[in-house]
Design a protein around this motif. Structure first.
Motif, PDB file in Angstrom:
ATOM      1  N   UNK A  33     -35.957 -31.062 -53.732  1.00  0.00           N
ATOM      2  CA  UNK A  33     -36.003 -29.415 -52.908  1.00  0.00           C
ATOM      3  C   UNK A  33     -34.688 -30.161 -51.629  1.00  0.00           C
ATOM      4  N   UNK A  34     -33.890 -30.878 -51.660  1.00  0.00           N
ATOM      5  CA  UNK A  34     -32.815 -31.021 -51.338  1.00  0.00           C
ATOM      6  C   UNK A  34     -31.720 -31.020 -51.802  1.00  0.00           C
ATOM      7  N   UNK A  35     -30.455 -30.556 -51.014  1.00  0.00           N
ATOM      8  CA  UNK A  35     -29.112 -30.036 -51.025  1.00  0.00           C
ATOM      9  C   UNK A  35     -28.319 -30.982 -50.238  1.00  0.00           C
ATOM     10  N   UNK A  36     -27.869 -31.652 -50.902  1.00  0.00           N
ATOM     11  CA  UNK A  36     -26.507 -32.698 -50.788  1.00  0.00           C
ATOM     12  C   UNK A  36     -24.900 -32.116 -50.988  1.00  0.00           C
ATOM     13  N   UNK A  37     -23.877 -32.825 -50.328  1.00  0.00           N
ATOM     14  CA  UNK A  37     -22.755 -32.713 -50.306  1.00  0.00           C
ATOM     15  C   UNK A  37     -22.024 -33.061 -51.477  1.00  0.00           C
ATOM     16  N   UNK A  38     -21.916 -32.303 -52.218  1.00  0.00           N
ATOM     17  CA  UNK A  38     -20.414 -32.857 -53.622  1.00  0.00           C
ATOM     18  C   UNK A  38     -19.415 -33.091 -53.040  1.00  0.00           C
ATOM     19  N   UNK A  39     -18.750 -33.547 -53.973  1.00  0.00           N
ATOM     20  CA  UNK A  39     -17.177 -33.289 -53.282  1.00  0.00           C
ATOM     21  C   UNK A  39     -16.301 -34.422 -54.720  1.00  0.00           C
ATOM     22  N   UNK A  40     -14.782 -34.519 -54.028  1.00  0.00           N
ATOM     23  CA  UNK A  40     -14.100 -35.232 -55.485  1.00  0.00           C
ATOM     24  C   UNK A  40     -14.751 -37.252 -54.903  1.00  0.00           C
ATOM     25  N   UNK A  41     -15.317 -37.658 -56.178  1.00  0.00           N
ATOM     26  CA  UNK A  41     -15.552 -39.406 -55.386  1.00  0.00           C
ATOM     27  C   UNK A  41     -14.594 -40.298 -55.257  1.00  0.00           C
ATOM     28  N   UNK A  42     -13.103 -39.458 -55.793  1.00  0.00           N
ATOM     29  CA  UNK A  42     -12.184 -40.925 -55.560  1.00  0.00           C
ATOM     30  C   UNK A  42     -12.437 -42.262 -56.422  1.00  0.00           C
ATOM     31  N   UNK A  43     -13.181 -41.840 -57.897  1.00  0.00           N
ATOM     32  CA  UNK A  43     -12.860 -42.357 -58.471  1.00  0.00           C
ATOM     33  C   UNK A  43     -12.362 -44.215 -58.375  1.00  0.00           C
ATOM     34  N   UNK A  44     -12.593 -44.403 -58.782  1.00  0.00           N
ATOM     35  CA  UNK A  44     -11.646 -46.044 -59.102  1.00  0.00           C
ATOM     36  C   UNK A  44     -11.452 -45.821 -60.694  1.00  0.00           C
ATOM     37  N   UNK A  45     -11.893 -45.833 -61.383  1.00  0.00           N
ATOM     38  CA  UNK A  45     -11.091 -45.585 -62.564  1.00  0.00           C
ATOM     39  C   UNK A  45     -10.992 -44.047 -62.867  1.00  0.00           C
ATOM     40  N   UNK A  46     -10.472 -42.815 -62.572  1.00  0.00           N
ATOM     41  CA  UNK A  46     -10.328 -41.540 -62.332  1.00  0.00           C
ATOM     42  C   UNK A  46      -9.891 -40.603 -63.733  1.00  0.00           C
TER      43      UNK A  46
END
Lengths: 269, 126
Positions: free
Chosen positions: A123-136
């Motif tokens: 039932x969890x909701x969590x914030x997601x956003x740009x992951x600022x990947x190391x290898x985008x």
């Protein structure tokens, strides 16, 4: 002493030219004298109180899902971010523009999902956003270098002036972190923040880890807005930083690690 | 020179017609029109000297946006040792408070229409 036709025509032509030229000389001549007179001494500008910028070698974030679950339904992070960055709110998933939003565990971590997942996570909701990947992957496909990874601190940046709206980056991002402006965003912004530009129809946008706030010595807007302190932001290269400390002591997961993008947002489950 | 009289009359009429717009503009005062822009009242100078600004403000804005976004340099030093933000809305329009009475009046006359305002906020219009 009679004047011949040739001479007469030449003279009348010249006088006509003179008449036409006078106003032009007046207009343009005046402009330049105005400029030349503008040599007033410089007045000292009011110095503002500068705060040292926040700097890091590698910015990263840890998000504690447990705290998000405890504050059920809270969207403070998303509201704060979208407010300071003039992110429009289209009541319509087709046109939706988002920098940070709440996602169910199942959607954010579908590779971790199974039929007997704990009640909490189900039932969890969590914030997601740009992951600022190391290898985008997004920066590789951008034909105009409108998005690129900032070498100094690892932020995946956006230069909206260069974006031509091709949407390759939208297709390349495995996290859905990029939104395209299908429609003019301005009418869909409730209250415009005067100090940050909007975007326009035909450009892509996403989270920049608040590079404009870091430069002023402020934490990202989402981190600051979170009353639960569920978001920890800091330098991954600094062994003493809070993010490093938390990562050392706690089990964390990342979204879609198998893709090799090396996301820099870590979740405590 | 058989028809000197007729040719002269014809020429005079021709010249009068051809130069009519010039006479009209001269007599209506439009020929000497230059736009009146409104300067900031509580500041004496711009961020660079004003002759440079008149000719090159668009270059400065280009520099600023590259410097801010691509190099992360959001501030520049002022001659008195303070610092100033390199921002179109916050800085330029913070001092030239009326875009309409400053930027627009000149741009309209010059036939320039920058597209910056599709994104950058004009505080006076909010």
């Amino acid at each position: 002493m009679s004047i011949d036709r040739r001479k007469f025509l030449t003279l009348s032509g010249l006088s006509a030219l003179g008449l036409a030229g006078a106003p032009a000389v007046r207009v343009f001549g005046q402009d330049t004298t105005d400029v030349a007179q503008d040599t007033t001494p410089a007045e000292p500008a009011q110095p503002e109180q500068p705060r040292a910028p926040l700097v890091a070698q590698r910015w990263a974030m840890v998000i504690d899902i447990n705290k998000c679950v405890a504050a059920e339904g809270c969207r403070d992070c998303a509201l704060a971010c979208h407010k300071v960055h003039n992110v429009p709110d289209f009541d319509n998933p087709k046109d939706e523009v988002k920098w940070i939003w709440k996602e169910s565990f199942e959607h954010a971590f579908h590779d971790q999902e199974h039929a007997h997942q704990s009640e909490k996570l189900r039932h969890a909701t969590l914030p997601v956003l740009c992951n600022h990947c190391d290898d985008p992957p997004c920066t590789r496909v951008c034909p105009t270098e409108s998005t690129w990874k900032r070498e100094s601190d690892g932020l995946v940046m956006m230069d909206w002036h260069r974006c031509i709206g091709c949407r390759y980056c939208v297709a390349a991002c495995p996290y859905g972190s990029r939104s395209f402006n299908w429609r003019d965003p301005r009418p869909h912004i409730d209250e415009i923040n005067k100090s940050y530009p909007t975007r326009t129809r035909g450009v892509v946008e996403k989270c920049t880890f608040c590079d404009e706030r870091l430069a002023r010595g402020q934490m990202p807007a989402c981190v600051e807005a979170c009353k639960e302190k569920a978001m920890i932001f800091g330098d991954l290269e600094d062994p003493e930083s809070e993010v490093r400390q938390v990562l050392r002591e706690t089990f964390t997961i990342r979204r879609k690690p198998g893709l090799g993008t090396h996301p820099e947002i870590y979740y405590i489950v | 020179m058989h028809d000197a009289g007729k040719v002269t009359i014809g020429l005079v009429i021709f010249l009068a017609l051809v130069s009519a717009p010039f006479w009209y503009n001269l007599s209506s005062g439009r020929a000497s029109y230059t736009p009146e822009v409104e300067y900031p009242k509580d500041a004496e100078s711009c961020v660079r000297d004003s002759a440079y600004m008149a000719a090159h403000h668009m270059d400065l804005l280009d520099e600023w946006r590259d410097q801010v976004i691509r190099d992360g340099q959001r501030f520049e030093e002022t001659p008195d040792g303070g610092r100033r933000e390199c921002s179109l809305t916050n800085t330029c329009l913070g001092c030239h408070v009326s875009k309409e009475k400053f930027c627009d009046r000149c741009h309209l006359y010059m036939g320039v229409e920058p597209y910056c305002w599709e994104c950058h906020i004009i505080p006076e219009e909010l």
